[in-house]
Write an enzyme that holds these catalytic residues in place. Structure first.
Site: not given
Length: 327
Positions: A27, A106, A142, A167, A189
């Site tokens: 990440d 993203e 994303k 996400t 998450f």
């Protein structure tokens, strides 16, 4: 009982053991971290790209993106938008030279409630990757897990063969809707869920197995496996290695360089806590969510409502900072 030094040398690190059961993803937008920990895949987001873009080592990528924006011309706003997209793709293309798998890139969080805008921007990113010699099979786009984002993912997957990574996923309703949309991967998450419970409840510390974020991902994983959904579950946003170890066996886990470093130094025995076999024996009911049901079920989860909107605002704020830097 303490482990003898000889045995400890033989025992693999927690990170190496984790890789036997789970696909480990980095990440980060920092290439050095990727070189060091050799993950299969990598994920980026506006905050990570903003941090990396401020490092002197990556200044040439920023300069190339700015030059690209200027070359395409148009209004200042258009130039910045083109430079920003190009910067994300330049980082992604460099990351792909260092990993065997896929990179997640993203779409601007400011489009989180604009289905058509997200589809258009995703296709643009894929075109930019194509120009850079990278095929769409190595990219995950994303998108925010709003209703609009999930429906954009459905269209991108079904009509354009573009793989999506959903996400900012906090609620079970979001996970169910993503599975029904047939997206490639979700990023529920963990740490941000824990943050909310610590901030809003009396309990300030949790054992890993009782961690609300760990429990959320476990339920989603079990639901997907029980009902045969192909969507990959990738736990994300960890606060400590305990959360990661408690999700051993999850399809994918995306981990920051700091926690990858900690896991590489730990020598405890890891055993899978999640498995398809156990998931299939779970007592879960299959549900279907249309837009009205999705909005209602998601709205019933106060934590998820607050964390989704907070996450979109934070990513959008970092996108604005990135725009300013490019300007």
């Amino acid at each position: 009982m303490s482990v003898s030094p000889v045995k400890r040398q033989k025992m693999e690190s927690a990170l190496d053991q984790l890789k036997h059961y789970t696909t480990v993803v980095a990440d980060t937008g920092d290439f050095n971290a990727i070189d060091e920990y050799k993950p299969l895949d990598a994920t980026t987001n506006p905050s990570l790209i903003l941090a990396a873009a401020q490092m002197p080592a990556y200044q040439t990528l920023v300069d190339d993106a700015v030059a690209y924006g200027k070359k395409l011309g148009g209004s200042e706003e258009e130039q910045i938008k083109n430079a920003s997209d190009k910067l994300f793709v330049l980082f992604g293309a460099e990351i792909l030279k260092r990993i065997p798998g896929r990179v997640s890139t993203e779409v601007d969080a400011r489009l989180s409630f604009d289905k058509e805008g997200m589809i258009q921007r995703a296709r643009r990113l894929i075109d930019l990757y194509k120009e850079a010699g990278v095929g769409k099979d190595r990219i995950l786009i994303k998108l925010s897990s709003t209703w609009e984002g999930i429906q954009a993912g459905k269209v991108l997957e079904a009509e354009y063969g573009i793989h999506c990574n959903m996400t900012l996923l906090f609620s079970f309703a979001q996970a169910v809707a993503c599975a029904e949309a047939g997206v490639t991967l979700i990023s529920p998450f963990v740490g941000r869920i824990l943050d909310w419970y610590v901030a809003n409840g009396d309990k300030k510390t949790y054992e890993p197995s009782e961690d609300p974020g760990v429990k959320s991902v476990t339920k989603i994983y079990n639901y997907y496996k029980k009902f045969g959904y192909k969507t990959i579950v990738m736990g994300a946003s960890f606060r400590n290695t305990g959360e990661i170890k408690a999700l051993t066996g999850c399809d994918y886990l995306t981990i920051s360089p700091k926690l990858l470093a900690e896991l590489s130094k730990e020598h405890v025995k890891l055993t899978p806590t999640l498995s398809v076999k156990e998931a299939q024996a779970c007592d879960l009911e299959k549900i279907h969510l249309d837009e009205k049901a999705f909005r209602w079920h998601h709205n019933e989860d106060q934590m998820a409502v607050e964390k989704l909107s907070d996450g979109i605002r934070k990513f959008a704020a970092d996108a604005v900072k990135l725009d300013r830097m490019l300007k």
